[in-house]
Design a protein around this motif. Structure first.
Motif, mmCIF file in Angstrom:
data_model
loop_
_atom_site.group_PDB
_atom_site.id
_atom_site.type_symbol
_atom_site.label_atom_id
_atom_site.label_comp_id
_atom_site.label_asym_id
_atom_site.label_seq_id
_atom_site.Cartn_x
_atom_site.Cartn_y
_atom_site.Cartn_z
ATOM 1 N N ARG A 27 94.318 27.816 -63.050
ATOM 2 C CA ARG A 27 95.252 28.689 -62.340
ATOM 3 C C ARG A 27 95.716 28.067 -61.027
ATOM 4 N NH1 ARG A 27 93.055 32.749 -60.210
ATOM 5 N NH2 ARG A 27 95.002 33.891 -59.997
ATOM 6 N N PHE A 28 95.036 26.998 -60.574
ATOM 7 C CA PHE A 28 95.289 26.416 -59.263
ATOM 8 C C PHE A 28 96.002 25.065 -59.368
ATOM 9 C CE2 PHE A 28 92.555 29.652 -57.920
ATOM 10 C CZ PHE A 28 92.402 29.668 -56.547
ATOM 11 N N HIS A 29 96.831 24.803 -58.378
ATOM 12 C CA HIS A 29 97.357 23.450 -58.158
ATOM 13 C C HIS A 29 96.918 23.020 -56.764
ATOM 14 C CE1 HIS A 29 100.105 19.997 -57.953
ATOM 15 N NE2 HIS A 29 100.289 20.370 -56.701
ATOM 16 N N ALA A 30 96.314 21.841 -56.654
ATOM 17 C CA ALA A 30 95.884 21.309 -55.357
ATOM 18 C C ALA A 30 95.865 19.793 -55.437
ATOM 19 C CB ALA A 30 94.501 21.841 -54.982
ATOM 20 N N GLY A 31 95.983 19.137 -54.303
ATOM 21 C CA GLY A 31 95.965 17.679 -54.266
ATOM 22 C C GLY A 31 95.672 17.174 -52.864
ATOM 23 N N MET A 32 95.674 15.857 -52.700
ATOM 24 C CA MET A 32 95.476 15.247 -51.390
ATOM 25 C C MET A 32 96.679 15.550 -50.493
ATOM 26 S SD MET A 32 96.365 11.263 -52.231
ATOM 27 C CE MET A 32 96.934 10.890 -50.568
ATOM 28 N N SER A 33 96.596 15.139 -49.250
ATOM 29 C CA SER A 33 97.691 15.386 -48.309
ATOM 30 C C SER A 33 99.010 14.891 -48.881
ATOM 31 C CB SER A 33 97.413 14.673 -46.979
ATOM 32 O OG SER A 33 96.294 15.247 -46.341
ATOM 33 N N GLY A 34 100.021 15.753 -48.820
ATOM 34 C CA GLY A 34 101.318 15.434 -49.399
ATOM 35 C C GLY A 34 102.435 15.426 -48.369
#
Length: 269
Positions: A27-34
């Motif tokens: 359900r989540f979208h996340a990543g490193m600094s963008g």
């Protein structure tokens, strides 16, 4: 659009690890600094008084333009919850509160001398690859590098000042501090607190099999391994590589550890 939240806080404090864990949840979208925080800053600058046509742009239009940036940047993202990462979000917590009234900021923190130690380890490990952290300069000493990252415009100094600003602001109720020490020694407790803070149903994360790959980005930045996430969440005991006087210089900077310095009752895990 999906619900928007933010990861911010200090460098080398677990933000990439946290994003790698959160993205296990479908359900989540996340990543490193963008790039999104920088794009917001660029847009606001171009809509400011330095533009001769700013007379035709009011605050309501500015907000719609910035909100449109979020909508379009994440237009192809099918997640229900988006968690965007940047150290700048603490500095923009007030603006984000206006754009996204339900948004929360998860700020990753760590005992400050160990942040300096972690940065220095990356630099020494890549001795033949000058880093973007120091504008690709191959010179300097452990002292000049520490002074550089801790300065007002440095990698750590900017993030530290932004965190303090959010911590003592009227928007402090939107802030949750996640200590690196908790995330690596008791990830289940940290994640439970995060889900409760976001008002999201709990998810069974696999902290023994974590996957995140930013190899190409790190190599281009001259810092191979900068965003490497170990496959298993665990605290690694080690001795510092900093000279003792340099380590001591930053020992008392973790203001969040003192309850007397938390007048707004910011949640800390």
């Amino acid at each position: 659009m999906a619900r928007i939240h933010f990861i911010s806080g200090l460098p080398r404090s677990g933000s990439t690890l946290l994003a790698a864990l959160l993205r296990q949840n479908p359900r989540f979208h996340a990543g490193m600094s963008g790039p999104l925080a920088g794009m917001v800053g660029a847009l606001l600058a171009e809509m400011s008084g330095r533009n001769e046509f700013s007379l035709f742009i009011d605050d309501a239009q500015r907000q719609r333009v910035v909100r449109g940036l979020f909508d379009n940047y994440y237009a192809d993202c099918g997640a229900e919850v988006i968690v965007d990462t940047s150290r700048a979000w603490c500095a923009r917590i007030g603006a984000m509160a206006q754009l996204f009234p339900d948004a929360k900021v998860i700020a990753c923190v760590r005992h400050v001398p160990w942040i300096i130690d972690s940065i220095e380890r990356v630099i020494q490990r890549n001795a033949f690859s000058p880093s973007s952290i120091f504008n690709y300069s191959p010179g300097g000493t452990v002292y000049t590098r520490a002074n550089g990252v801790a300065g007002t415009d440095g990698l750590l100094g900017y993030a530290y000042d932004a965190l303090k600003g959010a911590f003592y602001s009227e928007h402090a109720d939107r802030l949750l501090l996640v200590q690196y020490e908790t995330l690596t020694t008791d990830p289940a407790r940290a994640l439970k607190a995060i889900y409760e803070f976001l008002g999201e149903p709990a998810f069974a994360h696999d902290t023994d099999h974590v996957d995140y790959d930013a190899t190409e980005f790190d190599q281009r930045a001259g810092t191979p391994g900068l965003h490497t996430v170990r496959p298993r969440v665990a605290a690694i005991e080690r001795n510092t590589i900093l000279p003792p006087d340099l380590f001591r210089r930053f020992e008392n900077d973790a203001f969040w550890r003192d309850p007397k310095l938390n007048p707004r009752g910011v949640r800390i895990v």
